[in-house]
Enzyme design. Structure first.
Site: not given
Ligand code: G6P
Ligand code: MN
Length: 439
Positions: A169, A264
């Site tokens: 996402d 990222y």
């Molecule tokens: C985004 C990335 C995901 C990841 C997430 C972590 O949505 O696309 O790959 O797992 O962020 O989010 P969080 O809120 O768990 O740090």
């Molecule tokens: Mn991701």
């Protein structure tokens, strides 16, 4: 009507995904939802919230909550996969062990992501095999499980003919911010993008055929990829660490203004800055455990006591995106989304067997990528290096090879030297004894 299973039903994302599904029942009519998790106790709590959401919409959907793969997948049409192997306790170590060596500590990027990949490939393959054994022959697994890039490569290599659509996402979350900055709806954006998962660039951002990337670039120079009013960002990405992540886009574009990067990329391009500004004792895993996790379980407890469900899991792009993609798969709509596919000439100057993230039309027969063309050398070189790190890691898993694991770590741009790579790898081996294949 369709039967859908959620694998990793105990995830804190589950109630939000269920709300997204309920909002789209006209496009994706469901007769059954099955929740599957290896941790039945945790899942049972999350399912209380998920069921409460379903009841707000309908009493026509049968709900099953199980730890048995056959009960979960028998005859289903879709599986949403969102496993987190080792849960947040292991995420915390993925983040903190590298940081203790002054290396980026992140769940999917750098050594933390490689460690998570080493834990996830075998369980992911096991899940695919269960689904192929029990589900309909036409069933699709729509997969959010991280580290998505390594998981996609593992699936490509070990189960090349399986019906798995790997999605993330982050591109769509980035588009949510872009749309808010431009004051348009996300659906109005027409974007071009290339890269690997969590490692890509938007090369064009158009609204009504007009290129808006220059405007976004000017905005990013001033504010990062954020609007003054961050209420348009969903609850999760409005946490302080995500705000920092979107602000840091400025740092990337100050140096490389050509395209708009996936957030990222900051971990690979500015690992020194990331380490300097990280709290080694309190990482994102802690923030999630003290935030999203706690809130959900408190919400469930309150609901059980009072019958009132607080909506503490608002639907973000994470929920809407997986449902959008699935509607396109189910109805053969051929809608265009950014997803992971095997390259096969889409980007001719990258290896044919790379799992890339690009625009693709989503049909009931799977994703059909649009031709991208050759990419400039700088991006190609960065991608080739990252791809090598990920591909060699999967080889390390298959062969149980320490040497290849060390090569994978050494090639990762977040690691400054082979010496540091080895030190981090050795600590991670110790921490992952219960999970990793013997290297
Ligand atoms: C985004 C990335 C995901 C990841 C997430 C972590 O949505 O696309 O790959 O797992 O962020 O989010 P969080 O809120 O768990 O740090
Ligand atoms: Mn991701």
């Amino acid at each position: 009507t369709f039967k859908l299973a959620v694998a990793g039903g105990g995830s804190t994302y589950t109630p939000g995904i269920i709300r997204s599904l309920m909002d789209r029942l006209e496009d994706l009519p469901l007769s059954e939802i099955r929740f599957y998790d290896i941790d039945g106790e945790r899942q049972a709590k999350v399912v209380v919230a998920a069921k409460a959401v379903i009841e707000e919409y309908t009493d026509k959907i049968k709900v099953i909550d199980t730890t048995d793969p056959q009960t979960a997948f028998e005859d289903v049409d879709f599986v949403f996969a969102q496993m987190r192997v080792g849960k947040y306790a292991m995420r915390e170590l993925d983040e903190k062990i590298p940081l203790s060596h002054n290396v980026v500590g992140q769940e999917t990027c750098g050594p933390g992501g490689l460690a998570y990949g080493l834990r996830t490939i075998a369980p992911m393959i096991e899940l695919i095999d269960y689904v192929e054994k029990y589900a309909k022959e036409t069933a699709w697994i729509v997969n959010y499980s991280n580290p998505a890039s390594i998981v996609a490569e593992g699936v490509r290599k070990l189960r090349p003919n399986s019906r798995v659509l790997n999605i993330c996402d982050m591109p769509v979350a980035t588009m949510r911010n872009i749309a808010a900055i431009l004051g348009v709806e996300r659906e109005e954006l027409e974007v071009d993008y290339f890269g690997l998962n969590h490692f890509g660039w938007f090369t064009s951002i158009k609204v009504d055929g007009v290129e808006r990337l220059p405007e976004i670039r000017e905005h990013v120079y001033k504010y990062g990829l954020l609007t003054e009013d961050i209420s348009k960002i969903d609850y999760r990405h409005a946490d302080s660490s995500w705000i920092k992540t979107f602000k840091n886009i400025k740092l990337i574009m100050d140096h490389f203004p050509e395209y708009l990067p996936n957030p990222y990329l900051q971990y690979y391009l500015f690992p020194d800055h990331i380490v300097e500004t990280s709290n080694k004792e309190y990482t994102r895993a802690n923030e999630v455990m003290d935030g999203r996790e706690k809130t959900l379980f408190e919400t469930v407890k309150k609901y059980e006591e009072t019958g009132i469900l607080e909506d503490s899991f608002a639907v973000g792009v994470h929920g809407t995106f997986i449902v959008d993609v699935t509607v396109s798969l189910a109805q053969n709509l051929g809608k265009r989304y950014l997803v992971m596919v095997e390259n096969n000439g889409t980007i001719p100057n990258l290896p044919a067997d790379a799992m890339i993230e690009v625009p693709a039309l989503i049909t009931s027969d799977g994703p059909k990528p649009e031709f991208v063309g050759d990419i400039p050398y700088f991006y190609k070189a960065m991608i080739d290096q990252q791809l090598a790190s990920e591909k060699i890691l999967v080889e390390a898993i298959v062969e149980g090879s320490y040497e290849k694991a060390l090569q994978a770590f050494t090639l990762n741009k977040t690691l400054p030297s082979a010496k540091v790579a080895k030190a981090v790898l050795d600590d991670l081996i110790e921490a992952n004894k219960e999970y990793w294949p013997t290297l």
